[in-house]
Scaffold this motif. Structure first.
Motif, PDB file in Angstrom:
ATOM      1  N   ASN A  53       0.819  -1.208  -0.050  1.00  5.45           N
ATOM      2  CA  ASN A  53      -0.185   0.040  -0.092  1.00  5.45           C
ATOM      3  C   ASN A  53       0.771   1.144   0.007  1.00  5.45           C
ATOM      4  O   ASN A  53       2.039   1.194   0.068  1.00  5.45           O
ATOM      5  CB  ASN A  53      -1.030   0.139   1.220  1.00  5.45           C
ATOM      6  CG  ASN A  53      -0.493  -0.298   2.638  1.00  5.45           C
ATOM      7  OD1 ASN A  53       0.729  -0.121   2.653  1.00  5.45           O
ATOM      8  ND2 ASN A  53      -1.153  -0.703   3.486  1.00  5.45           N
ATOM      9  N   LEU A  54       0.305   2.227  -0.361  1.00  6.58           N
ATOM     10  CA  LEU A  54       1.101   3.759  -0.647  1.00  6.58           C
ATOM     11  C   LEU A  54       0.046   4.731   0.027  1.00  6.58           C
ATOM     12  O   LEU A  54      -1.059   4.761  -0.144  1.00  6.58           O
ATOM     13  CB  LEU A  54       0.988   3.895  -2.064  1.00  6.58           C
ATOM     14  CG  LEU A  54       1.834   2.920  -2.997  1.00  6.58           C
ATOM     15  CD1 LEU A  54       1.310   2.830  -4.384  1.00  6.58           C
ATOM     16  CD2 LEU A  54       3.307   3.171  -3.014  1.00  6.58           C
ATOM     17  N   ALA A  55       0.787   5.791   0.455  1.00  7.06           N
ATOM     18  CA  ALA A  55       0.260   7.124   0.869  1.00  7.06           C
ATOM     19  C   ALA A  55       0.009   7.849  -0.161  1.00  7.06           C
ATOM     20  O   ALA A  55       0.881   8.288  -0.929  1.00  7.06           O
ATOM     21  CB  ALA A  55       1.041   7.644   1.987  1.00  7.06           C
ATOM     22  N   LEU A  56      -1.286   8.051  -0.377  1.00  8.46           N
ATOM     23  CA  LEU A  56      -1.620   9.138  -1.313  1.00  8.46           C
ATOM     24  C   LEU A  56      -1.904  10.565  -0.750  1.00  8.46           C
ATOM     25  O   LEU A  56      -2.674  10.560  -0.020  1.00  8.46           O
ATOM     26  CB  LEU A  56      -2.990   8.691  -2.341  1.00  8.46           C
ATOM     27  CG  LEU A  56      -3.612   9.503  -3.151  1.00  8.46           C
ATOM     28  CD1 LEU A  56      -2.817   9.530  -4.405  1.00  8.46           C
ATOM     29  CD2 LEU A  56      -4.945   8.954  -3.600  1.00  8.46           C
ATOM     30  N   ALA A  57      -1.397  11.540  -1.577  1.00  5.32           N
ATOM     31  CA  ALA A  57      -1.520  12.862  -0.769  1.00  5.32           C
ATOM     32  C   ALA A  57      -2.013  13.787  -1.905  1.00  5.32           C
ATOM     33  O   ALA A  57      -2.163  13.571  -2.889  1.00  5.32           O
ATOM     34  CB  ALA A  57      -0.257  13.479  -0.319  1.00  5.32           C
ATOM     35  N   GLU A  58      -2.214  15.147  -1.461  1.00  2.96           N
ATOM     36  CA  GLU A  58      -2.868  16.046  -2.296  1.00  2.96           C
ATOM     37  C   GLU A  58      -2.389  16.100  -3.903  1.00  2.96           C
ATOM     38  O   GLU A  58      -3.006  16.234  -4.857  1.00  2.96           O
ATOM     39  CB  GLU A  58      -2.791  17.437  -1.879  1.00  2.96           C
ATOM     40  CG  GLU A  58      -3.478  18.659  -2.771  1.00  2.96           C
ATOM     41  CD  GLU A  58      -5.045  18.017  -3.185  1.00  2.96           C
ATOM     42  OE1 GLU A  58      -5.515  17.410  -2.341  1.00  2.96           O
ATOM     43  OE2 GLU A  58      -5.447  18.782  -3.980  1.00  2.96           O
ATOM     44  N   ARG A  59      -1.252  16.039  -4.095  1.00  2.00           N
ATOM     45  CA  ARG A  59      -0.457  16.293  -5.352  1.00  2.00           C
ATOM     46  C   ARG A  59      -0.778  14.780  -6.362  1.00  2.00           C
ATOM     47  O   ARG A  59      -1.355  15.186  -7.468  1.00  2.00           O
ATOM     48  CB  ARG A  59       0.877  15.892  -5.400  1.00  2.00           C
ATOM     49  CG  ARG A  59       1.528  17.302  -4.872  1.00  2.00           C
ATOM     50  CD  ARG A  59       3.113  16.957  -4.497  1.00  2.00           C
ATOM     51  NE  ARG A  59       3.413  17.766  -3.539  1.00  2.00           N
ATOM     52  CZ  ARG A  59       3.775  19.151  -3.675  1.00  2.00           C
ATOM     53  NH1 ARG A  59       4.255  19.623  -4.985  1.00  2.00           N
ATOM     54  NH2 ARG A  59       3.965  19.961  -2.640  1.00  2.00           N
ATOM     55  N   GLY A  60      -0.991  13.605  -5.756  1.00  2.00           N
ATOM     56  CA  GLY A  60      -1.346  12.397  -6.299  1.00  2.00           C
ATOM     57  C   GLY A  60      -2.924  12.658  -6.579  1.00  2.00           C
ATOM     58  O   GLY A  60      -3.186  12.336  -7.818  1.00  2.00           O
ATOM     59  N   LEU A  61      -3.534  12.988  -5.517  1.00  2.00           N
ATOM     60  CA  LEU A  61      -5.054  13.089  -5.729  1.00  2.00           C
ATOM     61  C   LEU A  61      -5.438  14.170  -6.832  1.00  2.00           C
ATOM     62  O   LEU A  61      -6.417  13.848  -7.550  1.00  2.00           O
ATOM     63  CB  LEU A  61      -5.491  13.795  -4.332  1.00  2.00           C
ATOM     64  CG  LEU A  61      -6.292  12.810  -3.450  1.00  2.00           C
ATOM     65  CD1 LEU A  61      -6.650  13.313  -2.168  1.00  2.00           C
ATOM     66  CD2 LEU A  61      -7.547  12.306  -4.156  1.00  2.00           C
ATOM     67  N   ASP A  62      -4.772  15.167  -6.903  1.00  2.00           N
ATOM     68  CA  ASP A  62      -4.966  16.436  -7.743  1.00  2.00           C
ATOM     69  C   ASP A  62      -4.803  15.591  -9.350  1.00  2.00           C
ATOM     70  O   ASP A  62      -5.460  15.941 -10.031  1.00  2.00           O
ATOM     71  CB  ASP A  62      -4.121  17.523  -7.421  1.00  2.00           C
ATOM     72  CG  ASP A  62      -4.478  18.529  -8.482  1.00  2.00           C
ATOM     73  OD1 ASP A  62      -5.386  18.990  -8.512  1.00  2.00           O
ATOM     74  OD2 ASP A  62      -3.516  19.104  -9.316  1.00  2.00           O
ATOM     75  N   ALA A  63      -3.606  14.837  -9.351  1.00  2.00           N
ATOM     76  CA  ALA A  63      -3.626  14.367 -10.630  1.00  2.00           C
ATOM     77  C   ALA A  63      -4.771  13.209 -10.939  1.00  2.00           C
ATOM     78  O   ALA A  63      -5.381  13.225 -12.271  1.00  2.00           O
ATOM     79  CB  ALA A  63      -2.405  13.527 -10.871  1.00  2.00           C
ATOM     80  N   LEU A  64      -5.235  12.793 -10.248  1.00  2.00           N
ATOM     81  CA  LEU A  64      -6.090  11.466 -10.323  1.00  2.00           C
ATOM     82  C   LEU A  64      -7.399  12.370 -10.645  1.00  2.00           C
ATOM     83  O   LEU A  64      -8.333  11.788 -11.425  1.00  2.00           O
ATOM     84  CB  LEU A  64      -6.436  10.600  -9.124  1.00  2.00           C
ATOM     85  CG  LEU A  64      -5.163   9.698  -8.822  1.00  2.00           C
ATOM     86  CD1 LEU A  64      -5.391   8.995  -7.583  1.00  2.00           C
ATOM     87  CD2 LEU A  64      -5.118   8.705  -9.700  1.00  2.00           C
ATOM     88  N   ARG A  65      -7.902  13.529 -10.020  1.00  2.00           N
ATOM     89  CA  ARG A  65      -8.893  14.303 -10.358  1.00  2.00           C
ATOM     90  C   ARG A  65      -8.982  14.909 -11.585  1.00  2.00           C
ATOM     91  O   ARG A  65      -9.847  14.304 -12.124  1.00  2.00           O
ATOM     92  CB  ARG A  65      -8.684  15.515  -9.275  1.00  2.00           C
ATOM     93  CG  ARG A  65      -9.969  15.614  -8.362  1.00  2.00           C
ATOM     94  CD  ARG A  65      -9.715  17.215  -7.516  1.00  2.00           C
ATOM     95  NE  ARG A  65      -9.505  16.548  -6.169  1.00  2.00           N
ATOM     96  CZ  ARG A  65      -8.554  17.065  -5.534  1.00  2.00           C
ATOM     97  NH1 ARG A  65      -7.745  18.075  -5.926  1.00  2.00           N
ATOM     98  NH2 ARG A  65      -8.315  16.724  -4.302  1.00  2.00           N
ATOM     99  N   GLN A  66      -7.716  15.143 -12.110  1.00  2.00           N
ATOM    100  CA  GLN A  66      -7.741  15.592 -13.561  1.00  2.00           C
ATOM    101  C   GLN A  66      -7.951  14.560 -14.511  1.00  2.00           C
ATOM    102  O   GLN A  66      -8.387  14.833 -15.738  1.00  2.00           O
ATOM    103  CB  GLN A  66      -6.073  16.321 -13.922  1.00  2.00           C
ATOM    104  CG  GLN A  66      -5.947  17.579 -12.779  1.00  2.00           C
ATOM    105  CD  GLN A  66      -4.802  18.447 -13.230  1.00  2.00           C
ATOM    106  OE1 GLN A  66      -4.527  18.594 -14.647  1.00  2.00           O
ATOM    107  NE2 GLN A  66      -4.196  18.818 -12.504  1.00  2.00           N
ATOM    108  N   ALA A  67      -7.447  13.286 -14.174  1.00  2.00           N
ATOM    109  CA  ALA A  67      -7.859  12.058 -14.877  1.00  2.00           C
ATOM    110  C   ALA A  67      -9.156  11.493 -14.646  1.00  2.00           C
ATOM    111  O   ALA A  67      -9.774  10.469 -15.491  1.00  2.00           O
ATOM    112  CB  ALA A  67      -6.867  11.089 -14.862  1.00  2.00           C
ATOM    113  N   GLY A  68     -10.132  12.189 -13.806  1.00  2.00           N
ATOM    114  CA  GLY A  68     -11.362  11.482 -13.520  1.00  2.00           C
ATOM    115  C   GLY A  68     -11.297  10.418 -12.748  1.00  2.00           C
ATOM    116  O   GLY A  68     -12.393   9.642 -12.832  1.00  2.00           O
ATOM    117  N   LEU A  69     -10.343  10.004 -12.099  1.00  2.00           N
ATOM    118  CA  LEU A  69     -10.359   8.787 -11.479  1.00  2.00           C
ATOM    119  C   LEU A  69     -10.192   8.932  -9.791  1.00  2.00           C
ATOM    120  O   LEU A  69     -10.124   7.998  -9.102  1.00  2.00           O
ATOM    121  CB  LEU A  69      -8.886   8.166 -11.627  1.00  2.00           C
ATOM    122  CG  LEU A  69      -8.643   7.668 -12.938  1.00  2.00           C
ATOM    123  CD1 LEU A  69      -7.326   7.589 -13.407  1.00  2.00           C
ATOM    124  CD2 LEU A  69      -9.810   6.349 -13.196  1.00  2.00           C
TER     125      LEU A  69
END
Ligand SMILES: Cc1cc2nc3c(=O)[nH]c(=O)nc-3n(C[C@H](O)[C@H](O)[C@H](O)COP(=O)(O)OP(=O)(O)OC[C@H]3O[C@@H](n4cnc5c(N)ncnc54)[C@H](O)[C@@H]3O)c2cc1C
Length: 451
Positions: A53-69
């Motif tokens: 498992n991995l810690a997901l933080a805002e930068r990763g979340l922001d990228a996933l948001r931009q990809a609609g994921l």
């Protein structure tokens, strides 16, 4: 060649960065071909190999948001509010990461995240070829050779531009070496890690506090544990490779057990399967990969771990790799040709990668050695006070890295200034009441410009 003219793009590696980048580029209309050395995880099960498992933080979340994921990933994420420190003398202490539950990080399962990204890439129109390991590149002819490690067949394909998302052991980086002075340096940390699993409790629930990243700091080494949606925890022991204690001085199960009985006494009962797991699970090394050049004119570029693998102590390797994908996609959309897109990408991202690599190394010392120190706890307390008194000016470094998309290099530089303010303001102070807040305020306004 104009990258924004629906030019075909070839990606090596369909891990976290490769699959996200494929999604972004396919959505822009590029014909994207991805070659991944491992089998399709939907057929064979996930063969991730490391860090469950991995810690997901805002930068990763922001990228996933931009990809609609965002929704699909967050549906299977566990919130971590802070560090749950397990003290050597017994007892626990929650150190919040941020002000409240709007400033938290998330534990996500690597395999499931990768799967969601692969499905998004295919849905966007990218073609993913599994069992295809990049084995060599003729950059003059723009031809790449891929090998199927299962049936030993090989194939060659033509490409316009090759994007290297093939991780720390990158085949593209290897192929670039004779053509480009990468000024490559790999700095081993000298510490390795072993993963173990805490199963669910008898009633099917979590055995320890689920909404935290657990740490057992023990000076030169530590254990951490991240929660999974299955009510399990993945425990990682980080330990020197040599010296006392080290993986070298734990040659057998009895010595490993003795270390846990002495140093991780409250963790051991949570690991009923300790003996089998210790024996079966491998020890893996850690290190920092530094390159001075990431791209060969308009023909190839490296990103993610292939360009800047780092030690995992800030939980930012994936987050940084995702931010790379967003940046490269933006440069490809805006630049007149591949060469200027790659050059712009590298100029933007390399200083940021250097900064997060340095912060990740510093965080190891903080996590294993400082989180239970009195002077550290006083500085942390003052940090929160100053953050409340100077919003938008004094933002704790951990918060800048984890809860914002402020460039890593800016967070690193401001973090140094802030650290000095905390040291200066707490000099000769035993508690927060001793701190001269007016003087601390003056240090903040004098040394830090508003963000
Ligand atoms: C113990 C540990 C804990 C970590 N914890 C965190 C964390 O909490 N948070 C965080 O943000 N980051 C964390 N990281 C870092 C994170 O795992 C990496 O930064 C991230 O996986 C990088 O993504 P990537 O796509 O660049 O590389 P990878 O995820 O490694 O993907 C590379 C892909 O390329 C494929 N490949 C390799 N060679 C070839 C080839 N020759 N041809 C074709 N395909 C190839 C691989 O099979 C793989 O699918 C951790 C790392 C470790 C080791």
């Amino acid at each position: 060649m104009q990258p924004n003219a629906k030019t075909p793009i070839t990606i090596a590696g369909a891990g976290l960065a490769g699959a996200l980048l494929a999604t972004l580029l396919a959505r822009r209309g590029h014909a994207v071909e991805v070659f991944e050395k491992r089998p399709d995880p939907r057929r064979k099960g996930y063969e991730g190999g490391r860090s469950i498992n991995l810690a997901l933080a805002e930068r990763g979340l922001d990228a996933l948001r931009q990809a609609g994921l965002q929704d699909v990933v967050m549906a299977q994420a566990v919130m971590m509010r802070g560090r749950q420190v397990h003290l050597a003398e017994g007892g626990e202490q929650l150190q919040r990461y941020g002000r409240d539950d709007s400033e938290v990080i998330w534990s996500v399962h690597r395999g499931r995240l990768n799967l969601a990204l692969l499905e998004a890439a295919e849905a966007a129109g990218a073609r993913i070829h599994f069992n295809q390991r990049l084995d060599g590149v003729d950059f003059d002819a723009r031809r790449a050779r891929f090998v199927n490690d299962h049936d030993r067949t090989a194939r060659e394909i033509d490409f316009e531009a090759m994007l290297g998302c093939d991780g720390a052991g990158s085949g593209l980086r290897e192929a670039l070496r004779p053509h480009l002075d990468l000024a490559e340096r790999f700095e081993p940390l000298g510490h390795g890690y072993k993963e173990l699993e805490i199963p669910p409790a008898a009633d099917g629930g979590f055995r320890i506090e689920p909404n935290a990243l657990h740490i057992w700091p023990r000076g030169g080494y530590m254990c951490i544990a991240l929660p999974n949606t299955e009510q399990t925890f993945t425990v990682t022991l980080f330990l020197p490779m040599q010296g006392e204690p080290s993986f070298h001085t734990l040659p057998d199960l009895a010595s490993a057990r003795a270390l846990f009985e002495r140093d991780f006494a409250d963790a051991l009962p949570l690991l009923p399967d300790f003996d089998a797991q210790w024996t079966e699970n491998p020890v893996s090394g850690l290190g920092t990969l530094r390159l001075q050049r990431w791209h060969l004119d308009g023909r190839a570029v490296l990103l993610g771990d292939a360009a800047h693998a780092m030690v995992p102590f800030h939980g930012q390797g994936m987050n940084c790799a995702f931010e790379d994908c967003i940046a490269l996609d933006r440069h490809l959309a805006a630049a007149p040709d591949f060469e200027s897109a790659f050059a712009g990408f590298e100029a933007e991202r390399r200083p940021n990668a250097d900064a997060i690599q340095a912060m990740a190394l510093e965080n190891y010392v903080e996590m294993r050695d400082r989180v239970d120190d009195a002077d550290y706890l006083l500085q942390r307390a003052l940090e929160q006070v100053l953050a409340d008194r100077h919003p938008g000016r004094f933002v704790p470094r951990y918060s800048m890295v984890s809860f914002t998309c402020i460039p890593y290099a800016t967070a690193f530089e401001r973090g140094k200034v802030q650290r000095q303010i905390l040291v200066d303001a707490t000099k000769d102070c035993a508690s927060l009441e001793d701190v001269d807040l007016a003087a601390a305020d003056a240090l903040v306004t004098g040394r830090l410009a508003p963000l």
